[in-house]
Design a protein around this motif. Structure first.
Motif, PDB file in Angstrom:
ATOM      1  N   PRO A 258      12.426  -4.446  -1.758  1.00 52.22           N
ATOM      2  CA  PRO A 258      12.456  -3.291  -3.050  1.00 52.22           C
ATOM      3  C   PRO A 258      11.340  -3.482  -3.625  1.00 52.22           C
ATOM      4  CG  PRO A 258      14.362  -5.101  -2.707  1.00 52.22           C
ATOM      5  CD  PRO A 258      13.537  -5.441  -1.590  1.00 52.22           C
ATOM      6  N   LEU A 259      10.060  -4.350  -3.595  1.00 53.37           N
ATOM      7  CA  LEU A 259       8.850  -4.085  -4.162  1.00 53.37           C
ATOM      8  C   LEU A 259       7.902  -2.668  -3.728  1.00 53.37           C
ATOM      9  CD1 LEU A 259       7.487  -7.823  -3.823  1.00 53.37           C
ATOM     10  CD2 LEU A 259       8.729  -6.963  -5.659  1.00 53.37           C
ATOM     11  N   ARG A 260       8.374  -2.105  -2.673  1.00 56.89           N
ATOM     12  CA  ARG A 260       8.039  -0.943  -2.343  1.00 56.89           C
ATOM     13  C   ARG A 260       8.204   0.281  -3.434  1.00 56.89           C
ATOM     14  NH1 ARG A 260       8.943   0.910   3.911  1.00 56.89           N
ATOM     15  NH2 ARG A 260       8.381  -1.401   4.009  1.00 56.89           N
ATOM     16  N   PHE A 261       9.305  -0.064  -4.073  1.00 58.07           N
ATOM     17  CA  PHE A 261       9.689   0.902  -5.091  1.00 58.07           C
ATOM     18  C   PHE A 261       9.252   0.305  -6.646  1.00 58.07           C
ATOM     19  CE2 PHE A 261      12.824   2.102  -8.350  1.00 58.07           C
ATOM     20  CZ  PHE A 261      12.573   3.516  -8.477  1.00 58.07           C
ATOM     21  N   THR A 262       9.696  -0.854  -6.889  1.00 65.88           N
ATOM     22  CA  THR A 262       9.479  -1.297  -7.985  1.00 65.88           C
ATOM     23  C   THR A 262       7.941  -1.428  -8.116  1.00 65.88           C
ATOM     24  OG1 THR A 262       9.709  -3.721  -7.298  1.00 65.88           O
ATOM     25  CG2 THR A 262      11.571  -2.593  -8.191  1.00 65.88           C
ATOM     26  N   LEU A 263       7.195  -1.757  -7.545  1.00 66.18           N
ATOM     27  CA  LEU A 263       5.719  -1.856  -7.701  1.00 66.18           C
ATOM     28  C   LEU A 263       5.009  -0.674  -7.943  1.00 66.18           C
ATOM     29  CD1 LEU A 263       4.662  -4.879  -5.406  1.00 66.18           C
ATOM     30  CD2 LEU A 263       4.916  -5.043  -7.796  1.00 66.18           C
ATOM     31  N   HIS A 264       5.531   0.444  -7.666  1.00 64.43           N
ATOM     32  CA  HIS A 264       4.793   1.773  -7.778  1.00 64.43           C
ATOM     33  C   HIS A 264       5.532   2.606  -8.555  1.00 64.43           C
ATOM     34  CE1 HIS A 264       2.163   0.081  -4.502  1.00 64.43           C
ATOM     35  NE2 HIS A 264       3.267  -0.108  -3.702  1.00 64.43           N
ATOM     36  N   ALA A 265       6.733   2.512  -9.109  1.00 58.22           N
ATOM     37  CA  ALA A 265       7.287   3.359  -9.838  1.00 58.22           C
ATOM     38  C   ALA A 265       6.789   3.299 -11.440  1.00 58.22           C
ATOM     39  CB  ALA A 265       8.972   3.060 -10.025  1.00 58.22           C
ATOM     40  N   PRO A 266       6.701   4.015 -12.230  1.00 62.18           N
ATOM     41  CA  PRO A 266       6.129   4.206 -13.574  1.00 62.18           C
ATOM     42  C   PRO A 266       7.037   3.333 -14.537  1.00 62.18           C
ATOM     43  CG  PRO A 266       6.818   6.138 -13.165  1.00 62.18           C
ATOM     44  CD  PRO A 266       6.991   5.569 -11.699  1.00 62.18           C
ATOM     45  N   ASP A 267       8.207   3.167 -14.391  1.00 66.86           N
ATOM     46  CA  ASP A 267       9.125   2.827 -15.426  1.00 66.86           C
ATOM     47  C   ASP A 267       9.579   1.234 -14.955  1.00 66.86           C
ATOM     48  OD1 ASP A 267       9.026   5.229 -16.819  1.00 66.86           O
ATOM     49  OD2 ASP A 267      10.656   5.699 -15.592  1.00 66.86           O
ATOM     50  N   THR A 268       9.060   0.466 -13.891  1.00 67.09           N
ATOM     51  CA  THR A 268       9.485  -0.609 -13.471  1.00 67.09           C
ATOM     52  C   THR A 268       8.211  -1.723 -13.293  1.00 67.09           C
ATOM     53  OG1 THR A 268       8.995  -0.129 -11.219  1.00 67.09           O
ATOM     54  CG2 THR A 268      11.215   0.080 -12.089  1.00 67.09           C
ATOM     55  N   GLY A 269       8.432  -2.997 -13.788  1.00 65.20           N
ATOM     56  CA  GLY A 269       7.443  -3.866 -13.535  1.00 65.20           C
ATOM     57  C   GLY A 269       7.687  -5.239 -13.026  1.00 65.20           C
ATOM     58  N   LEU A 270       7.374  -6.183 -13.526  1.00 67.78           N
ATOM     59  CA  LEU A 270       7.246  -7.660 -12.670  1.00 67.78           C
ATOM     60  C   LEU A 270       8.924  -8.100 -12.848  1.00 67.78           C
ATOM     61  CD1 LEU A 270       6.302 -10.155 -11.467  1.00 67.78           C
ATOM     62  CD2 LEU A 270       5.708 -11.045 -13.703  1.00 67.78           C
ATOM     63  N   LYS A 271       9.327  -7.788 -14.014  1.00 71.62           N
ATOM     64  CA  LYS A 271      10.970  -8.437 -14.268  1.00 71.62           C
ATOM     65  C   LYS A 271      11.769  -7.521 -13.248  1.00 71.62           C
ATOM     66  CE  LYS A 271      10.626  -9.686 -18.994  1.00 71.62           C
ATOM     67  NZ  LYS A 271      11.108  -9.425 -20.317  1.00 71.62           N
TER      68      LYS A 271
ATOM     69  N   GLY B 250       0.723  -1.339  -0.050  1.00 73.53           N
ATOM     70  CA  GLY B 250      -0.143   0.096  -0.062  1.00 73.53           C
ATOM     71  C   GLY B 250       0.701   1.358   0.089  1.00 73.53           C
ATOM     72  N   TYR B 251       2.069   1.338  -0.423  1.00 73.76           N
ATOM     73  CA  TYR B 251       2.858   2.391  -0.407  1.00 73.76           C
ATOM     74  C   TYR B 251       2.360   3.463  -1.448  1.00 73.76           C
ATOM     75  CZ  TYR B 251       6.941   5.332  -0.919  1.00 73.76           C
ATOM     76  OH  TYR B 251       7.999   6.477  -0.930  1.00 73.76           O
ATOM     77  N   PHE B 252       2.281   4.695  -0.883  1.00 73.56           N
ATOM     78  CA  PHE B 252       1.557   5.516  -1.872  1.00 73.56           C
ATOM     79  C   PHE B 252       2.497   6.889  -1.838  1.00 73.56           C
ATOM     80  CE2 PHE B 252       0.346   5.939   2.694  1.00 73.56           C
ATOM     81  CZ  PHE B 252       0.596   7.266   2.982  1.00 73.56           C
ATOM     82  N   GLY B 253       3.977   6.841  -1.407  1.00 73.69           N
ATOM     83  CA  GLY B 253       4.827   8.032  -1.249  1.00 73.69           C
ATOM     84  C   GLY B 253       5.509   8.096  -2.756  1.00 73.69           C
ATOM     85  N   GLN B 254       6.262   8.961  -2.983  1.00 73.69           N
ATOM     86  CA  GLN B 254       6.818   9.209  -4.241  1.00 73.69           C
ATOM     87  C   GLN B 254       7.998   8.084  -4.380  1.00 73.69           C
ATOM     88  OE1 GLN B 254       8.356  13.038  -4.860  1.00 73.69           O
ATOM     89  NE2 GLN B 254       6.413  14.151  -4.137  1.00 73.69           N
ATOM     90  N   PRO B 255       8.265   7.397  -5.595  1.00 70.72           N
ATOM     91  CA  PRO B 255       9.037   6.240  -5.481  1.00 70.72           C
ATOM     92  C   PRO B 255      10.459   6.845  -5.532  1.00 70.72           C
ATOM     93  CG  PRO B 255       7.495   6.018  -7.182  1.00 70.72           C
ATOM     94  CD  PRO B 255       7.208   7.166  -6.508  1.00 70.72           C
ATOM     95  N   GLY B 256      10.626   7.977  -6.055  1.00 72.47           N
ATOM     96  CA  GLY B 256      12.106   8.570  -6.020  1.00 72.47           C
ATOM     97  C   GLY B 256      12.613   9.127  -4.762  1.00 72.47           C
TER      98      GLY B 256
END
Length: 362
Positions: free
Chosen positions: A87-100, A37-43
């Motif tokens: 690391p999923l807290r960043f990769t799941l919510h960043a616009p340029d990252t996905g499952l891989k 449920g992370y809602f902060g900025q991925p950066g």
């Protein structure tokens, strides 16, 4: 979340009613919930990610090492999952990252998590070995104290009882003989008190000794047999003969010498208790043909002595209704030194024979 995890990894647990398992489990659940449920900025991950990662690894090591076995099977995997999936807290919510990218990042996090778990397991095994060694050392100390109480204090107290019984049965004893009896009782009582003081001192000094250091009890040897036989002769009606070959005393190790002395002491105590009408006692200490050291004690109770008066202290040789643990314990002790201890009826009474092999000789 990073501050909370860091605090949980640093604080000493338990704190109040909260244990380490409860604190780690709660932090792990909150961390996994924040991943979803992370809602902060991925950066902003560069600011808190290193601190929370290190905190979770430290917390994982502490959980694996210190949490009881009944709880570590649940709390350990939960804390490990929080460290691996962070690391999923960043990769799941960043616009340029996905499952891989998520699978790759979790795979990288698996390596330090496995290292932290391995360190925890290694330290836990060291703690268990240390606790087991301490328990064995305490058990050996209790057994040593029990042996001293049985071998020395009981020996002197038995002599006191027999002297008192002899004084009651001798109605026509002269005053001088009564005085000699009382003097022997006094000396035996003082020796029993000295033995008790040594045992109590060993117990009181236990906390001040280094880990694994044996209790400072006195070790006797074959050279002390003259004094032992002399004390037995002064308090018994039996004729005692000691045959101690030259240069035998001091040839065994200290532990083997003490064991040989205790064999003679236990045998004489059994004769005093169970064969009081024995006319003669033969104590022998010398070398055998194969250079081993033989120690034997044989009493000659005579054909008129009933069988129940003979000392039976060894398992499998009959037995008394009470006691009977002296030669049993000595048998185990002699066996540990590579020797043998035998006890059984002889031609005229009872005989105890101990053999200590040549490898134990210095």
């Amino acid at each position: 979340m990073a501050a909370l995890t860091l605090a949980a990894s640093i604080l000493a647990w338990p704190t109040g009613r909260i244990s380490l398992a409860q604190a780690a489990g709660g932090v792990a659940v909150l961390s996994l919930a924040a991943d979803i449920g992370y809602f902060g900025q991925p950066g902003l991950v560069i600011l808190w990610y290193p601190f929370e990662t290190v905190a979770l690894l430290v917390l994982l090591e502490r959980v694996v090492r210190h949490v009881p076995s009944r709880q570590v099977g649940i709390v350990g995997p939960l804390t490990g999952a929080a460290a691996i999936l962070l690391p999923l807290r960043f990769t799941l919510h960043a616009p340029d990252t996905g499952l891989k990218e998520s699978v790759f990042a979790a795979s990288l996090a698996l390596v330090p998590a496995a290292c932290a778990m391995g360190v925890g397991l290694y330290l836990r095994s060291l703690d268990n070995r240390r606790a087991h060694a301490v328990a064995l050392a305490r058990r050996e100390q209790r057994l040593e104290v029990a042996r001293d109480l049985h071998d020395f204090v009981a020996h002197e107290v038995t002599g006191i009882v027999l002297e008192a019984q002899a004084a009651q049965l001798s109605e026509d004893t002269a005053p001088e003989e009564h005085r000699a009896l009382l003097q022997r009782i006094e000396k035996a009582g003082l020796r029993a008190l000295d033995s008790m003081d040594q045992t109590v001192t060993a117990l009181r000094e236990a906390e001040g000794r280094k880990w694994g250091e044996p209790p400072p009890t006195r070790l006797y040897g074959l050279a002390d047999l003259h004094e032992l036989v002399g004390r037995f002769s002064s308090m018994a009606v039996a004729e005692v003969a000691l045959s101690l070959e030259e240069e035998v005393a001091g040839t065994l190790s200290r532990e083997a010498e003490d064991t040989a002395y205790r064999v003679v002491l236990e045998s004489l105590t059994n004769i005093r208790r169970h064969a009081p009408r024995a006319g003669r006692v033969q104590v022998f200490a010398g070398r055998t043909a194969d250079r081993a050291v033989e120690v034997s004690v044989a009493d000659h109770a005579g054909p008129e002595a009933p069988a129940e008066t003979l000392p039976r202290s060894l398992a499998g040789q009959g037995g008394r209704s009470h006691g009977g643990t002296g030669l049993v314990g000595l048998t185990e002790r002699v066996s540990a030194l590579g020797g043998t201890l035998e006890a059984g009826p002889s031609e005229h009474g009872w005989r105890v024979r101990c053999l200590l092999p040549a490898p134990a000789i210095r």
